[in-house]
Design a protein around this motif. Sequence first.
Motif, mmCIF file in Angstrom:
data_model
loop_
_atom_site.group_PDB
_atom_site.id
_atom_site.type_symbol
_atom_site.label_atom_id
_atom_site.label_comp_id
_atom_site.label_asym_id
_atom_site.label_seq_id
_atom_site.Cartn_x
_atom_site.Cartn_y
_atom_site.Cartn_z
ATOM 1 N N UNK A 170 -2.070 1.022 6.250
ATOM 2 C CA UNK A 170 -3.317 0.980 7.022
ATOM 3 C C UNK A 170 -3.325 2.054 8.105
ATOM 4 N N UNK A 171 -2.226 2.177 8.813
ATOM 5 C CA UNK A 171 -2.167 3.129 9.922
ATOM 6 C C UNK A 171 -2.054 4.577 9.453
ATOM 7 N N UNK A 172 -1.355 4.794 8.335
ATOM 8 C CA UNK A 172 -1.125 6.153 7.860
ATOM 9 C C UNK A 172 -2.162 6.601 6.832
ATOM 10 N N UNK A 173 -3.039 5.693 6.414
ATOM 11 C CA UNK A 173 -3.994 6.035 5.365
ATOM 12 C C UNK A 173 -3.292 6.307 4.052
ATOM 13 N N UNK A 174 -2.208 5.586 3.799
ATOM 14 C CA UNK A 174 -1.389 5.811 2.613
ATOM 15 C C UNK A 174 -1.627 4.715 1.576
ATOM 16 N N UNK A 175 -0.979 4.842 0.416
ATOM 17 C CA UNK A 175 -1.176 3.863 -0.650
ATOM 18 C C UNK A 175 0.135 3.581 -1.374
ATOM 19 N N UNK A 176 1.232 3.422 -0.616
ATOM 20 C CA UNK A 176 2.490 3.021 -1.234
ATOM 21 C C UNK A 176 2.341 1.608 -1.791
ATOM 22 N N UNK A 177 3.052 1.336 -2.887
ATOM 23 C CA UNK A 177 2.896 0.055 -3.567
ATOM 24 C C UNK A 177 4.242 -0.614 -3.821
#
Length: 318
Positions: A122-129
Amino acid sequence: MSNRSIRRSLGRSLAVAGALGTAVALVGCAAGSAPAGSAPAGSAPADAAASTLGTADNPVQLGVVGAAEPYWTAFEEAAEAEGIELDIVDFTDYNQPNPAVSEGELDINQFQHIIYLANYNTQAGDDLQPIGSTATYPIGLYSSQYESVEEIPDGAEVIVPNDDTNQARGLLVLQSAGLVALEEGGTPYSTVDDIIEEESRVTVSAVDAAITATSLPDVAAAIVNNDFLTDAGIDPADAIAQDDPADPAAQPYINIFATTAENADDEVLNRLVEIFQTNEEVQAGALESSGGTGLFVSTPKAELQESLASVQEALEQQ
C-alpha cells in the motif's frame, strides 16, 4: 573455497549491497533473468540453461531475517538435494527484503506476515504476492525486571516495535494484558496515538524492532519480535503476555514466502515453498528456533492472496 562457501559469500555481499542500494552488478542475474552477455533465445541449450532459475549459474536468491538459524542451512541442503541451487541472503532490517525483491536483487523472501506485506504494498504502490505459508508465531511481552504483568507499576514505560503492523499487534497484546486501553477497542492498524492515556496503566513508546530486546534493562517491559529473541538470549517461554497464534483472527499474521506478481506461479519458487512445508528437519528446526511457539500452517496460495487483498483494501480505506 567450496561451492557452498562461495554461495554464502555472494549472499552476504548481496545483503550489504542491498543495504547500500548499490547492488547494480548483482541485479542482472536475479529473478531468473539471463546474465549479462548471454545469448538470445534460440541459442545453444547450454546458454539457455545458464539463465534457468535455480541452477548453479543462477541460484535462487532468498532473503530472510535471521539466516544464522540452523534450519536455514537444512532448508538450503534440502533444496539442493532436489537440484535447486539456493543462496540464503541475510538482512537485519525489515525494510530491505521487499524492495530487494521488487528491484530484482532477490527472487523471493521469507520474513514477514500478511499484514506487513499489505502495508508495504500500500505504501510503496507495489504488488508483491504471497505464494506460500510457513507458520504463525505469537508476539510476546518480556521484562528483565518483573515476572508478571501485575508486577509492572502504574506509569512505567513499556516499548513496542515502531513498524506499523507489529506496533499494532504489540498494542493489542498490551491491551489484552490490561496495561493499556485503545480507541475503538484496538485494530490491526492501531498506533501509540490510539492509546487512551487516562484508562491505561503504563506509558508506551515505539522504537525500532531491532532494539526492543536490548532496551529491556531500561524499561519495564518490551514487545519483542521472535526474530530478535535468540540473539538477545531470551527464552520465548519467558514471555509474561502474548497473543494466540491459533486464533482464527491471527490469519493476517501468517508468515509467508513473497515474490513479484510476475513470479507468483514460478515452478522453482513454488517448489521451495513445498520443501519448507514438508521437510521434517526444516520444520523441526524452525519450531526449535521459535522456542516451540510456532504454529505451522499450509494455507493455499489463493487463500493467502485473498487475505492480502482484503487487508490492503481495509488499509486503503483508513
